[in-house]
Design an enzyme around this catalytic site. Structure first.
Site, short mmCIF file in Angstrom:
data_model
loop_
_atom_site.label_atom_id
_atom_site.label_comp_id
_atom_site.label_asym_id
_atom_site.label_seq_id
_atom_site.Cartn_x
_atom_site.Cartn_y
_atom_site.Cartn_z
N HIS A 16 0.81 -1.22 0.00
CA HIS A 16 0.00 0.00 0.00
C HIS A 16 0.84 1.27 0.00
O HIS A 16 0.45 2.27 -0.57
CB HIS A 16 -1.00 0.00 1.17
CG HIS A 16 -0.38 0.12 2.53
ND1 HIS A 16 0.08 -0.96 3.23
CD2 HIS A 16 -0.13 1.20 3.31
CE1 HIS A 16 0.58 -0.56 4.40
NE2 HIS A 16 0.47 0.77 4.46
N ASP A 17 1.99 1.25 0.64
CA ASP A 17 2.80 2.48 0.74
C ASP A 17 3.98 2.49 -0.22
O ASP A 17 4.93 3.25 -0.02
CB ASP A 17 3.34 2.62 2.17
CG ASP A 17 2.37 3.37 3.08
OD1 ASP A 17 1.49 4.09 2.54
OD2 ASP A 17 2.48 3.22 4.31
N LYS B 164 5.82 5.54 -1.43
CA LYS B 164 6.71 6.34 -0.57
C LYS B 164 8.16 6.28 -1.04
O LYS B 164 8.98 7.08 -0.58
CB LYS B 164 6.62 5.86 0.89
CG LYS B 164 5.36 6.35 1.61
CD LYS B 164 5.38 5.94 3.09
CE LYS B 164 4.13 6.43 3.82
NZ LYS B 164 4.10 5.91 5.21
N HIS C 276 -5.94 3.68 -0.12
CA HIS C 276 -5.91 3.40 1.32
C HIS C 276 -6.02 4.65 2.19
O HIS C 276 -6.21 4.54 3.39
CB HIS C 276 -4.68 2.56 1.71
CG HIS C 276 -3.37 3.26 1.62
ND1 HIS C 276 -2.69 3.45 0.44
CD2 HIS C 276 -2.59 3.83 2.58
CE1 HIS C 276 -1.55 4.09 0.67
NE2 HIS C 276 -1.48 4.35 1.97
N HIS C 277 -5.93 5.85 1.59
CA HIS C 277 -6.16 7.07 2.38
C HIS C 277 -7.45 7.78 2.01
O HIS C 277 -7.69 8.92 2.42
CB HIS C 277 -4.98 8.04 2.23
CG HIS C 277 -3.74 7.57 2.94
ND1 HIS C 277 -3.67 7.45 4.31
CD2 HIS C 277 -2.54 7.17 2.47
CE1 HIS C 277 -2.47 7.01 4.66
NE2 HIS C 277 -1.76 6.82 3.55
N ASP D 295 -4.07 -0.11 8.35
CA ASP D 295 -2.90 0.78 8.31
C ASP D 295 -2.90 1.75 9.49
O ASP D 295 -1.89 1.94 10.16
CB ASP D 295 -2.92 1.56 6.98
CG ASP D 295 -1.68 2.41 6.79
OD1 ASP D 295 -0.59 2.00 7.24
OD2 ASP D 295 -1.80 3.49 6.16
#
Ligand code: C2E
Ligand code: SIN
Ligand code: SIN
Ligand code: FE
Ligand code: FE
Length: 376
Positions: free
Chosen positions: A229-230, A233, A284-285, A313
């Site tokens: 998911h991240d 980054k 996811h955000h 998360d």
């Protein structure tokens, strides 16, 4: 150099030989060549090719066989395209007299196609996935018969099944390769989040998905992809990502781009797993009430994978110490989820969260970070 038809003994021998060879092959290319060989021998043809459908390019293609290089033609064109489109076999005695035949290839290669037999084959679900095409019968009669049709159909029904299992295998291998190389990139990720963060999020997501009533297969898929998911980054500068303390408004805007970037990294793939991963990376955000990012999606417009990963998360982000915040005590975390039920989070996922809290805490304990050496 005319040949004669095979006796039934000879046929049986060929079929047994090739079935043994084909079922032990793992590479798609070699299976295709073997299948072409088998078809050619069975019906005494000069050449035989196995055609497959490339959905993404809307083309049919055949791999190397019998002196012919890979050929690609638009879906639906030629004799083979006809057979695949209709699902019906075709026998042609004189190719040049048949408008369905595309003679371009003969003109290029100087090969004279006369008789053709084409038989579509199907996977286990019954969908057409390709076709056998043999060219130029080598017996005195010079044309393909009903018997050839029966024989090749037999080969095709077997080929369809073994081909599908090889293709599935190939799909799995390709997917794993892609994931491994993508994960390699994360390996270089400069984030201070521990490796266990992604593992915990994966396990939390799995438990929540099952509790929500998703089928085991879906829950398992989410568990595989939620660790990514991240992944966006990786594009965020170290100075922002690992800044001790609060982000400025500008830095936060940059930080938020990790969702879009992750989506862009993964969306190019047609593989089912990586497509699912790209959804999680992008969504996811998002927040249930529409106030999230990057697209401000609301309610069930947010994919259930995104809604689940959001809870997993945040639960993990709050449970552990981050460069910018201490770990929260459990009662404060519970309070936040109660307050944000129906605001940040899907109420159903929050309910699943409380219903499975003992399990989640067990995972949190089992996959706890070793302090502090585990940090990258
Ligand atoms: P993350 O650390 O994985 O946090 C994921 C999400 O957990 C956050 O998404 C937020 O929804 C929730 N969360 C984390 N800490 C807190 C908190 O102290 N209070 C509350 N109410 N919620 C919290 P968000 O806000 O979209 O942040 C995305 C990412 O941006 C974070 O991922 C983190 O990498 C970074 N970030 C956010 N705020 C800061 C900050 O103040 N300083 C630094 N250095 N990074 C931050
Ligand atoms: C060939 O062209 O001889 C192989 C079979 C086909 O292209 O149809
Ligand atoms: C066709 O099926 O007519 C096109 C391929 C070929 O025969 O070479
Ligand atoms: Fe994130
Ligand atoms: Fe995260």
């Amino acid at each position: 150099m005319l040949k004669s038809e095979l006796s039934s003994d000879q046929l049986l021998t060929i079929i047994f030989d090739y079935m043994a060879k084909i079922s032990s092959e793992k590479s798609l290319d070699r299976v295709l060549v073997r299948m072409a060989d088998m078809g050619r021998e069975m019906i005494v043809a000069d050449r035989c090719a196995v055609w497959l459908i490339d959905e993404s390019k809307r083309e049919l293609y055949t791999t190397v066989a019998h002196g012919v290089q890979e050929i690609r033609i638009p879906i639906g064109s030629g004799v083979v395209g006809h057979a695949i489109a209709t699902g019906e076999p075709i026998i042609i005695d004189d190719a040049y007299a048949d408008p369905r035949h595309n003679a371009d290839n003969d003109r290029l290669t100087g090969y004279a196609t006369k008789s053709i037999i084409t038989i579509p084959f199907r996977n286990n679900d019954g969908s057409v996935i390709g076709a056998y095409q043999a060219v130029n019968k080598l017996t005195e009669a010079g044309i393909f018969s009903e018997r050839d049709l029966e024989l090749l159909s037999l080969a095709a029904s077997y080929a369809g099944m073994s081909l599908e299992s090889v293709m599935l295998h190939q799909e799995i291998v390709d997917t794993q390769r892609e994931i491994i190389s993508t994960m390699g990139e994360i390996g270089e990720l400069h984030s201070r989040e521990t490796a266990n963060h992604v593992r915990r999020v994966a396990e939390y997501s799995y438990v929540l998905a099952l509790r929500l009533g998703l089928p085991e297969q879906e829950a398992d898929k989410l568990r595989t992809v939620s660790p990514m998911h991240d992944i966006g980054k990786i594009a965020i500068p170290d100075s922002v990502l690992n800044k001790p303390g609060r982000l400025t408004a500008e830095e936060y805007e940059l930080m938020k781009s990790h969702t879009k970037i992750g989506h862009q990294l993964l969306r190019g793939s047609r593989r089912e797993l990586l497509l699912a991963a790209s959804i999680v990376a992008e969504q996811h955000h998002e927040k249930w009430d529409g106030s999230g990012y990057p697209n401000g999606l609301k309610g069930e417009r947010i994919h259930v994978y995104g809604r689940i990963t959001a809870v997993a998360d945040v639960f993990d982000a709050l449970s552990v110490e981050r460069v910018y915040k201490p770990a929260w005590p459990l009662h404060r975390i519970e309070q936040l989820f109660r307050e944000e039920r129906g605001r940040h989070f899907d109420p159903a996922v929050v309910d699943a969260f409380f219903d499975s809290l003992p399990q989640l805490l067990e995972i949190r304990h089992r996959l706890a970070d070793d302090e502090p050496g585990d940090r990258r």
